[in-house]
Design a protein around this motif. Structure first.
Motif, short mmCIF file in Angstrom:
data_model
loop_
_atom_site.label_atom_id
_atom_site.label_comp_id
_atom_site.label_asym_id
_atom_site.label_seq_id
_atom_site.Cartn_x
_atom_site.Cartn_y
_atom_site.Cartn_z
N TRP A 254 10.08 4.96 -15.83
CA TRP A 254 9.96 4.30 -14.53
C TRP A 254 10.14 5.25 -13.34
O TRP A 254 10.05 4.82 -12.19
N ILE A 255 10.35 6.52 -13.62
CA ILE A 255 10.55 7.49 -12.54
C ILE A 255 9.98 8.83 -12.96
O ILE A 255 9.99 9.19 -14.14
N ASP A 256 9.44 9.56 -11.98
CA ASP A 256 8.83 10.84 -12.29
C ASP A 256 8.95 11.78 -11.10
O ASP A 256 9.23 11.34 -9.97
N ASN A 257 8.74 13.06 -11.36
CA ASN A 257 8.75 14.05 -10.29
C ASN A 257 7.48 13.92 -9.47
O ASN A 257 6.40 13.73 -10.01
N LEU A 258 7.61 14.01 -8.15
CA LEU A 258 6.43 13.96 -7.28
C LEU A 258 5.55 15.18 -7.51
O LEU A 258 4.31 15.08 -7.48
#
Length: 384
Positions: free
Chosen positions: A291-295
């Motif tokens: 649900w989250i990742d590096n831009l």
């Protein structure tokens, strides 16, 4: 159901990208030696300013024939000083992949009105330096503070370039290995990786940059705070601590404290290692969650200081509102302060990982991020 709140809290919840967390050894009583109430032109003032320059050279490994000056108006002032004083002698290339770089493009093209090719990339990406003509003067940021994307190295900057490289390195200096032979002008501010106070910028000039300054007069008038030459010669005093205007001697003392700390822990390699460990803790966290990742899209260009994150869960209906709500929850719990994405950047979070941040605090904060995400997902579902 919402997951339980973690039992451990960060000892220091300050993860702002500027002003940044103070060095771990900081306390106000350690600034008691500041030359307060004294002229910065008195010997005590000039000695402290000169010491700040010399210690900067030592920690960063700046070549002996490069000039280092303390200038007004933080990193912004240093970049503007460089652009207004040096650009216009030959065609330029303006390179940008985040908001501050875009600002330098605007100033060069719309204010100075110089002949310039503009190369840009979207947030999370970077301009291909193989396509940049370094026979022009090239202006770029090394580390995109608002995008979390950095130049991986200076390999694509030719040693035999004809133009000057003007590099805004404010979130890179003291945390990343800057190739001085590839940089003609380098700027940064004290309040980033070293956790210093704002309003003071650093301007580092290569011999090639000095040669340009002494052989070229811009077509436009230069304000006093931008003037680096007099009578066609470099004002050498700026580079030994004789500042253009009055500096804060309290801020100078604070910077000296940070430099002392940097030397005590092992200098630049230790500072870089601390930032790398902080960022890696977040990278590992993201790798274990869907649900989250590096831009930053390419791992090779991910910043180890201004780590920018994006939420990727399909249940999120309003990305900006969701990110703000998560950041608000973390601030309300006192576990992460000032971690919202920059106003011009894509919705998400920005967590400062510079050397003054303790890895243990990053590791203690991340379970709270997990908690805040699930709490907000549940709140969103209940409100639907």
């Amino acid at each position: 159901m919402t997951i339980d709140q973690p039992a451990t809290r960060p000892a220091n919840p300050r993860f702002s990208s500027g002003p940044c967390a103070k060095p771990p050894v900081f306390s106000l009583d350690k600034l008691s030696g500041a030359a307060l109430g004294r002229s910065h032109r008195a010997k005590i003032g000039k000695d402290k300013l000169k010491a700040a320059i010399e210690m900067t050279r030592e920690v960063l490994g700046v070549p002996a024939d490069y000039r280092i000056g303390i200038v007004p108006a933080s990193d912004t002032g240093a970049v503007e000083m460089a652009m207004w004083s040096l650009l216009g002698a030959r065609p330029a290339t303006m390179v940008a992949w985040e908001s501050f770089g875009a600002g330098w493009v605007t100033d060069a093209v719309k204010q100075l009105k110089i002949q310039a090719e503009v190369k840009t990339a979207e947030y999370g990406q970077i301009v291909d330096f193989a396509e940049v003509d370094f026979n022009t003067d090239v202006v770029f940021t090394w580390n995109g503070t608002t995008s979390g994307v950095r130049v991986p190295n200076g390999d694509l900057i030719p040693a035999d370039r004809e133009g000057l490289t003007i590099c805004d390195a404010t979130s890179a200096a003291f945390a990343q290995d800057l190739p001085w032979d590839k940089l003609d002008v380098t700027t940064f501010s004290w309040q980033k990786v070293m956790g210093g106070e704002a309003a003071h910028g650093m301007l580092i000039l290569s011999p090639r940059a000095v040669e340009r300054l002494e052989s070229y007069t811009p077509a436009w008038p230069l304000p006093k705070i931008f003037r680096l030459t007099k009578g066609g010669k470099l004002i050498e005093g700026i580079f030994v601590g004789e500042t253009i205007n009055t500096p804060s001697m309290l801020a100078v003392e604070d910077y000296l404290l940070a430099l002392d700390w940097a030397q005590a822990i092992g200098g630049l390699p230790a500072l870089m290692a601390r930032a790398d460990a902080n960022a890696q803790a977040i990278f590992d966290f993201c790798a274990e969650r869907d649900w989250i990742d590096n831009l930053a899209e390419d791992p090779a260009t991910r910043s180890n200081t201004s780590v920018c994150l994006k939420f990727t869960d399909d249940r999120i209906t309003d990305g900006a509102a969701f990110a703000k709500a998560v950041a608000k929850r973390l601030e309300a719990e006192g576990v992460a302060l000032d971690i919202g994405a920059y106003r011009d950047a894509p919705a998400g979070l920005r967590i400062w990982c510079g050397a003054t941040v303790e890895t243990a605090d990053i590791e203690a904060m991340l379970p709270w991020l997990d908690w805040a995400f699930h709490a907000e997902i549940e709140a969103q579902a209940q409100a639907a």
